[in-house]
Design an enzyme around this catalytic site. Structure first.
Site, PDB file in Angstrom:
ATOM      1  N   LYS A 118       0.881  -1.322  -0.199  1.00  0.00           N
ATOM      2  CA  LYS A 118       0.021   0.162  -0.026  1.00  0.00           C
ATOM      3  C   LYS A 118       0.980   1.273   0.019  1.00  0.00           C
ATOM      4  O   LYS A 118       0.417   2.244  -0.486  1.00  0.00           O
ATOM      5  CB  LYS A 118      -0.924   0.099   1.223  1.00  0.00           C
ATOM      6  N   LYS A 201      -6.912  -8.794  -8.644  1.00  0.00           N
ATOM      7  CA  LYS A 201      -7.747  -9.047  -7.681  1.00  0.00           C
ATOM      8  C   LYS A 201      -8.963  -7.943  -7.993  1.00  0.00           C
ATOM      9  O   LYS A 201      -8.578  -6.944  -8.102  1.00  0.00           O
ATOM     10  CB  LYS A 201      -7.329  -8.604  -6.219  1.00  0.00           C
ATOM     11  N   LYS A 204     -12.331  -2.205  -5.540  1.00  0.00           N
ATOM     12  CA  LYS A 204     -13.253  -0.968  -5.772  1.00  0.00           C
ATOM     13  C   LYS A 204     -12.646   0.016  -6.505  1.00  0.00           C
ATOM     14  O   LYS A 204     -13.209   1.320  -6.882  1.00  0.00           O
ATOM     15  CB  LYS A 204     -13.575  -0.510  -4.135  1.00  0.00           C
TER      16      LYS A 204
END
Length: 339
Positions: A118, A201, A204
């Site tokens: 991240k 994956k 969103k």
């Protein structure tokens, strides 16, 4: 030291960071529903404290918190059978999180792969919360003496950290107070992949809305996205091994399997030799049948935010009834003067 017997209890949570997808449903919520009313007490949370490890627009965060709660409820989480709440209403999470910051070692945090993913090249500019949030995640779990946590493979490392923190706390204070939580990893579609790129994956935050199925998508949109999902020219093979180098095909088979509670092998046996002109419409119809009612109920709930807020507030009261005594015992073990 006498070995403690812990109440079989499940804890898990979803971060309200903008929009639930099919990945959230198959990888988490559907499993949460299946675990309630059985051998475990079930505690489910909207982990809004985790969301603010990166900056969130306040109005959007409130909406996203309610949307996750609506997703839980519309999918079948019964707030009478399970405890459902949002994390920030139970202050004991943050308090135990600080204690665990003092138990966890920096080296353990440095091994957390999700921070590296991240933070990327800008690790020095990330919040301390993003770096330390696995410690808060451990507090979320152990605050309820949770014995089991349903997780995807990408979260297994955090449950292992939770076990490390529990073991070190117990060792340091010569108690058998926190359980060594067991991760529960099962199901054919634990990692739901992107509908346009089966190596990524479902997210969103993907560039195109066609990459994902949103839990608020209506029936027509769900059907359209599956019918337009990327595939390859080959029909479905005779065995699952035939999908080894076909990520988009494998993803659609896994989704079908998860929606029908079958194994991927059973889906291949049913559709062996079928072309995509047969399989994708069947998958689209199945997804509309399973997801359409959830989408409709979520929209109803989102139109009545006061109902969601009342449900979360009642859940927070029940959560505090478990969490507060455990935190007080923790303070006592550590030696805090609490009056």
């Amino acid at each position: 030291m006498t070995e403690t017997t812990f109440t079989p209890r499940v804890f898990s949570g979803i971060k309200p960071s903008g929009g639930l997808t099919l990945g959230n449903y198959l990888g988490a919520i559907k499993r949460f529903v299946g675990m309630q009313g059985g051998a475990f007490e079930t505690v489910y949370c909207v982990v809004d404290l985790h969301a603010i490890t990166v900056w969130q627009d306040p109005a959007e965060l409130r909406t996203a918190t309610r949307e996750v709660a609506a997703g839980y409820l519309a999918s079948g989480i019964d707030p009478e059978q399970s405890i459902l709440f949002n994390q920030s209403q139970v202050s004991q999470h943050a308090e135990l999180g600080w204690i665990f910051n003092c138990v966890a070692r920096v080296g353990w945090m440095n091994r957390m792969t999700q921070f590296k993913e991240k933070a990327g090249k800008n690790a020095e500019k990330q919040s301390l919360g993003l770096y330390a949030y696995p410690s808060l995640m451990a507090a979320d779990i152990l605050l309820y003496h949770a014995t089991h946590v349903p997780v995807g493979e990408d979260q297994k490392q955090h449950v292992e950290l939770t076990r490390d923190i529990a073991a070190k706390f117990n060792h340091d204070y010569k108690v058998d107070f926190f359980p060594l939580t067991t991760p529960v990893i099962e199901g054919p579609a634990m990692r739901v992949m992107n509908l346009r790129d089966g190596t990524k994956k479902m997210s969103k935050s993907g560039e195109s809305d066609m990459e994902r199925i949103n839990m608020l998508d209506d029936a027509d949109t769900i059907a359209k996205k599956f019918k337009k999902a990327k595939t390859d020219p080959e029909p479905l093979p005779e065995t699952l091994d035939g999908l080894a180098d076909r990520p988009e095909a494998r993803n659609l088979v896994d989704i079908y399997a998860a929606l029908t509670d079958q194994s991927p092998e059973a889906v291949i046996a049913e559709y062996e030799g079928a072309g995509w002109g047969r399989f994708k419409p069947a998958l689209a119809d199945l997804a509309v049948e399973k997801l359409g009612p959830i989408s409709t109920e979520m929209k109803r709930l989102m139109d009545d935010p006061a109902e969601i807020d009342r449900t979360l507030a009642r859940g927070a009261e029940r959560a505090r009834a478990i969490a507060a005594p455990i935190l007080e015992q923790t303070y006592d073990i550590v030696g805090m003067l609490r009056g």
